[in-house]
Scaffold this active site. Structure first.
Site, PDB file in Angstrom:
ATOM      1  N   HIS A  70      -0.777   6.251   8.338  1.00 14.61           N
ATOM      2  CA  HIS A  70       0.013   7.258   7.615  1.00 14.61           C
ATOM      3  C   HIS A  70      -0.730   8.584   7.501  1.00 14.61           C
ATOM      4  CE1 HIS A  70       3.775   5.499   6.338  1.00 14.61           C
ATOM      5  NE2 HIS A  70       3.189   4.428   5.831  1.00 14.61           N
ATOM      6  N   GLY A  74       0.850  -1.184   0.000  1.00 11.83           N
ATOM      7  CA  GLY A  74       0.000   0.000   0.000  1.00 11.83           C
ATOM      8  C   GLY A  74       0.880   1.226   0.000  1.00 11.83           C
ATOM      9  N   GLN A 128       3.366   9.780   1.881  1.00 10.06           N
ATOM     10  CA  GLN A 128       4.604   9.085   1.482  1.00 10.06           C
ATOM     11  C   GLN A 128       5.160   9.587   0.159  1.00 10.06           C
ATOM     12  OE1 GLN A 128       2.941   4.930   2.346  1.00 10.06           O
ATOM     13  NE2 GLN A 128       5.095   4.741   2.864  1.00 10.06           N
ATOM     14  N   CYS A 168       7.839  -0.678   5.798  1.00 11.06           N
ATOM     15  CA  CYS A 168       7.253   0.551   5.256  1.00 11.06           C
ATOM     16  C   CYS A 168       8.196   1.131   4.213  1.00 11.06           C
ATOM     17  CB  CYS A 168       7.047   1.549   6.400  1.00 11.06           C
ATOM     18  SG  CYS A 168       6.324   3.112   5.870  1.00 11.06           S
ATOM     19  N   LEU A 169       7.631   1.570   3.099  1.00  7.39           N
ATOM     20  CA  LEU A 169       8.463   2.151   2.030  1.00  7.39           C
ATOM     21  C   LEU A 169       9.195   3.405   2.521  1.00  7.39           C
ATOM     22  CD1 LEU A 169       5.978   1.857  -0.981  1.00  7.39           C
ATOM     23  CD2 LEU A 169       7.957   0.396  -0.492  1.00  7.39           C
ATOM     24  N   HIS A 207      -2.233   0.064   8.590  1.00  7.75           N
ATOM     25  CA  HIS A 207      -0.917   0.679   8.375  1.00  7.75           C
ATOM     26  C   HIS A 207      -1.060   1.941   7.511  1.00  7.75           C
ATOM     27  CE1 HIS A 207       3.573   0.413   7.542  1.00  7.75           C
ATOM     28  NE2 HIS A 207       3.161   1.247   6.602  1.00  7.75           N
ATOM     29  N   GLU A 208      -1.822   1.815   6.422  1.00  8.20           N
ATOM     30  CA  GLU A 208      -1.981   2.970   5.515  1.00  8.20           C
ATOM     31  C   GLU A 208      -2.799   4.079   6.174  1.00  8.20           C
ATOM     32  OE1 GLU A 208       0.018   2.998   3.198  1.00  8.20           O
ATOM     33  OE2 GLU A 208       0.445   0.854   3.230  1.00  8.20           O
TER      34      GLU A 208
END
Ligand code: ZN
Length: 189
Positions: free
Chosen positions: A147, A48, A53, A101-102, A143-144
C-alpha cells in the site's frame, strides 16, 4: 476518530508514499493520526491498514489480528505500528494467500507471498525495531507494505482467482483454511 477509507480508484492509493520525519512523528497531530488509523482498522475489522487507505500518502501502516471476523482463519498477530518500514525477503519460497482489502470492497484474489521476512521500521515513538515475521502474518505485512508503494493486491493476482466474499465463503474457504493450516504448520505464523 474513525476515518473514511479510500477506495480503489482514488489516486492516493497509487502513490509511492513519502517517509515521515522524526519531528513530524513526534508531533501531537501525527500521534493522533496513528490513534485514528488503529481505531479505523479496528472499526472495519481489517487485519491491517496503511496510511493511504485513509488518504495520507505517508509511510505508516498498522497490523493487528485478533478474533477477526473478516479473516477467522488468520493466526493472531499483536498490534504493530510500522513507520518508514523496510521489508527483506529471507527465502525464495512463496505461498498463495487469498487476500482481501478494505479499499477494494467485495473482491478477493490469490497473491504469492514470501513466508519468511525481516521487518525493519520505527515504532510510533521513532524507536527503530526489527522483527522476523513468518507465514500468513508475513503476507499481511507485505500487503500493507505494498500500500505505501501504491500497489494493490489485484496487481499481483492471477485475475482468474478473483471472487466475491460470498463466493469465497461458499467455494474457496474450506480448502483455503486447510492451506492456511499447512502454511502455519510449516512457518509458525
Ligand atoms: Zn489493503
Amino acid at each position: 476518530m474513525v476515518l473514511d477509507i479510500t477506495k480503489i480508484g482514488h489516486p492516493v492509493l497509487r502513490e509511492a508514499c513519502r517517509p515521515v520525519s522524526l519531528d513530524e512523528l513526534h508531533s501531537e497531530a501525527m500521534q493522533q493520526f496513528i490513534d485514528d488509523l488503529i481505531e479505523t482498522k479496528r472499526a472495519a475489522n481489517g487485519a491491517g491498514i496503511a496510511a493511504p487507505q485513509v488518504g495520507r500518502a505517508i509511510r505508516i501502516f498498522v497490523v493487528e489480528v485478533k478474533n477477526n471476523p473478516r479473516y477467522p482463519y488468520k493466526p493472531e498477530a499483536p498490534l504493530t505500528i510500522c513507520v518508514n518500514p523496510e521489508l527483506e525477503f529471507l527465502t525464495e519460497e512463496r505461498y498463495l494467500n487469498y487476500e482481501g482489502c478494505l479499499s477494494i470492497p467485495d473482491l478477493r484474489g490469490q497473491v504469492p507471498r514470501c513466508p519468511h521476512i525481516r521487518v525493519k521500521a520505527w515504532d510510533r515513538s521513532g524507536e527503530p525495531f526489527e522483527r522476523i515475521v513468518k507465514g500468513i502474518t508475513a503476507g499481511t505485512f507485505q500487503h500493507e507494505y505494498d500500500h505505501i508503494e501504491g500497489i494493490l493486491f489485484p496487481d499481483r493476482s492471477d485475475p482468474r482467482s478473483f471472487c466475491t466474499w460470498g463466493e469465497f465463503a461458499l467455494r474457496q474457504e474450506p480448502a483455503f483454511r486447510e492451506h492456511v493450516q499447512r502454511v502455519v504448520a510449516q512457518w509458525g505464523e
